[in-house]
Design an enzyme around this catalytic site. Sequence first.
Site, PDB file in Angstrom:
ATOM      1  N   ASN A  79       0.813  -1.214   0.000  1.00 24.93           N
ATOM      2  CA  ASN A  79       0.000   0.000   0.000  1.00 24.93           C
ATOM      3  C   ASN A  79       0.851   1.271   0.000  1.00 24.93           C
ATOM      4  O   ASN A  79       0.336   2.365   0.244  1.00 24.93           O
ATOM      5  CB  ASN A  79      -0.918   0.021   1.234  1.00 24.93           C
ATOM      6  CG  ASN A  79      -1.948  -1.084   1.194  1.00 24.93           C
ATOM      7  OD1 ASN A  79      -2.480  -1.404   0.142  1.00 24.93           O
ATOM      8  ND2 ASN A  79      -2.223  -1.678   2.344  1.00 24.93           N
ATOM      9  N   HIS A  91     -14.810  -2.095   5.126  1.00 22.37           N
ATOM     10  CA  HIS A  91     -13.680  -2.807   5.724  1.00 22.37           C
ATOM     11  C   HIS A  91     -14.065  -3.578   6.987  1.00 22.37           C
ATOM     12  O   HIS A  91     -14.943  -3.164   7.739  1.00 22.37           O
ATOM     13  CB  HIS A  91     -12.566  -1.800   6.052  1.00 22.37           C
ATOM     14  CG  HIS A  91     -11.250  -2.433   6.337  1.00 22.37           C
ATOM     15  ND1 HIS A  91     -10.825  -2.742   7.612  1.00 22.37           N
ATOM     16  CD2 HIS A  91     -10.258  -2.830   5.497  1.00 22.37           C
ATOM     17  CE1 HIS A  91      -9.623  -3.300   7.551  1.00 22.37           C
ATOM     18  NE2 HIS A  91      -9.262  -3.368   6.289  1.00 22.37           N
ATOM     19  N   HIS A 116      -7.444   4.398   1.933  1.00 23.66           N
ATOM     20  CA  HIS A 116      -6.731   4.246   0.656  1.00 23.66           C
ATOM     21  C   HIS A 116      -6.782   5.490  -0.216  1.00 23.66           C
ATOM     22  O   HIS A 116      -6.127   5.528  -1.262  1.00 23.66           O
ATOM     23  CB  HIS A 116      -7.269   3.031  -0.092  1.00 23.66           C
ATOM     24  CG  HIS A 116      -6.940   1.742   0.586  1.00 23.66           C
ATOM     25  ND1 HIS A 116      -5.810   1.014   0.301  1.00 23.66           N
ATOM     26  CD2 HIS A 116      -7.584   1.079   1.576  1.00 23.66           C
ATOM     27  CE1 HIS A 116      -5.772  -0.054   1.083  1.00 23.66           C
ATOM     28  NE2 HIS A 116      -6.827  -0.038   1.862  1.00 23.66           N
ATOM     29  N   GLU A 160     -16.436   3.422   2.745  1.00 28.02           N
ATOM     30  CA  GLU A 160     -15.063   3.811   2.425  1.00 28.02           C
ATOM     31  C   GLU A 160     -15.119   4.768   1.248  1.00 28.02           C
ATOM     32  O   GLU A 160     -15.969   4.626   0.361  1.00 28.02           O
ATOM     33  CB  GLU A 160     -14.221   2.589   2.046  1.00 28.02           C
ATOM     34  CG  GLU A 160     -14.034   1.573   3.157  1.00 28.02           C
ATOM     35  CD  GLU A 160     -13.234   0.366   2.693  1.00 28.02           C
ATOM     36  OE1 GLU A 160     -12.130   0.559   2.145  1.00 28.02           O
ATOM     37  OE2 GLU A 160     -13.711  -0.765   2.860  1.00 28.02           O
ATOM     38  N   SER A 195     -10.927  -0.868  -0.620  1.00 26.83           N
ATOM     39  CA  SER A 195      -9.590  -1.458  -0.627  1.00 26.83           C
ATOM     40  C   SER A 195      -9.483  -2.727  -1.457  1.00 26.83           C
ATOM     41  O   SER A 195      -8.397  -3.049  -1.944  1.00 26.83           O
ATOM     42  CB  SER A 195      -9.149  -1.762   0.804  1.00 26.83           C
ATOM     43  OG  SER A 195     -10.077  -2.629   1.451  1.00 26.83           O
ATOM     44  N   ASP A 250     -14.352   6.112   5.861  1.00 32.33           N
ATOM     45  CA  ASP A 250     -12.998   5.579   6.023  1.00 32.33           C
ATOM     46  C   ASP A 250     -12.205   5.957   4.771  1.00 32.33           C
ATOM     47  O   ASP A 250     -12.540   5.544   3.663  1.00 32.33           O
ATOM     48  CB  ASP A 250     -13.063   4.058   6.185  1.00 32.33           C
ATOM     49  CG  ASP A 250     -11.704   3.430   6.481  1.00 32.33           C
ATOM     50  OD1 ASP A 250     -10.686   3.955   5.986  1.00 32.33           O
ATOM     51  OD2 ASP A 250     -11.665   2.413   7.183  1.00 32.33           O
TER      52      ASP A 250
END
Length: 373
Positions: free
Chosen positions: A37, A126, A199, A167, A171, A196
């Site tokens: 990542n 997530h 990323h 998110e 992800s 969230d």
Amino acid sequence: MRDGVLAQLSQDLARREEQGILRELRVKGQGVDFYSNDYLGLASNNACHEMLTAALQHNPQWLRGATGSRLVSGNSAFVLSVEDFIAKQHETERALLFPSGYMANLALFSCLPKRNDTILLDEFVHRSVIDGCRLSFAKKMRFLHNDLDHLESRLAKTPGKCWIAVESLYSMEGDFAPLHDLVLLAERYGASLIVDEAHAMGVFGYGLVYTQALQERVCATVVTYGKAMGAHGAAVLGNNTVIDYLVNFAAPFIYTTGQPDWFAATIRNSYEFLKMNPRLREDLQSRITCFTSAGLPTFSGASSPVQSVPFPGVARLMAVREMLESQSLFTFAVRPPTVQSGSERLRISLHAFNTDAEIRQLTTILKELHDTE
């Protein structure tokens, strides 16, 4: 009793091995990184490290341990100053540091939603959010991924206070949440939206909530530092009431030893380095364009650093990954239970430091594999 328990555990592990989904710890391979990542390369950037080393040499007291929870002896003026710095960068009232994004989500979802509330979760959100919800007495319901109509039908039928968990950049799929539309929907029904940004942080400035100027229209945002920022930890961003509530009621914050000053120094250093090197984001987008121009099938957004290429079937997916590794190309195979059976995919992480030649080598092989189906 002990032998019986161990036998059951062994059976569970054996079942996973038979299904080809047994997890094992692996040392990072030597080759081309298409799976970490570290989107902007800060984790291995010597100039970034030199900045941090110089700061630590001038402030050796930052290396001391925290010695206790932040409500006892584990707080410091420096950590508070870094939280203020983070809040100013994101143009929000407050920031509260956590040792990880997982802990931040546990804190938020375990204490904010109450017994008679309902949490509506995007089905692909997530695992840390899901685990946080399990610690709450609120009712939990999922809605179809990025499906605003399904979410609205849930909101319309649900009495009481609702919380929405998403998110900004997913992800495992690499696609984006329709944040502006989600905000409008939440406002229409009086719901609270929590985003969230693990990323998106760093890849898209200070995250998509920030770049779309939605800070005051979401209840809380989680930004993490172990991905594009090349450090570790996370921060919850919100207004004074939300942060004060977490300090008073969030068990994952209250009962955890505070982070030492060097932890906060590493995070601040990443912000400063990124401000000095905006070209890194441009380089990353250039590499993403190089990948997407190959025209591979993908679940992902065109500007996402996460590109998920479907390879249904565990055995086939693992064979693809192993074949790539034989060429020193390291990717991540996403299998059940992380995703549903039949939706297995190769998760490819693109970075500012990848070269066009490396990306073309990867896409050429992947195209050949898909063409032989």
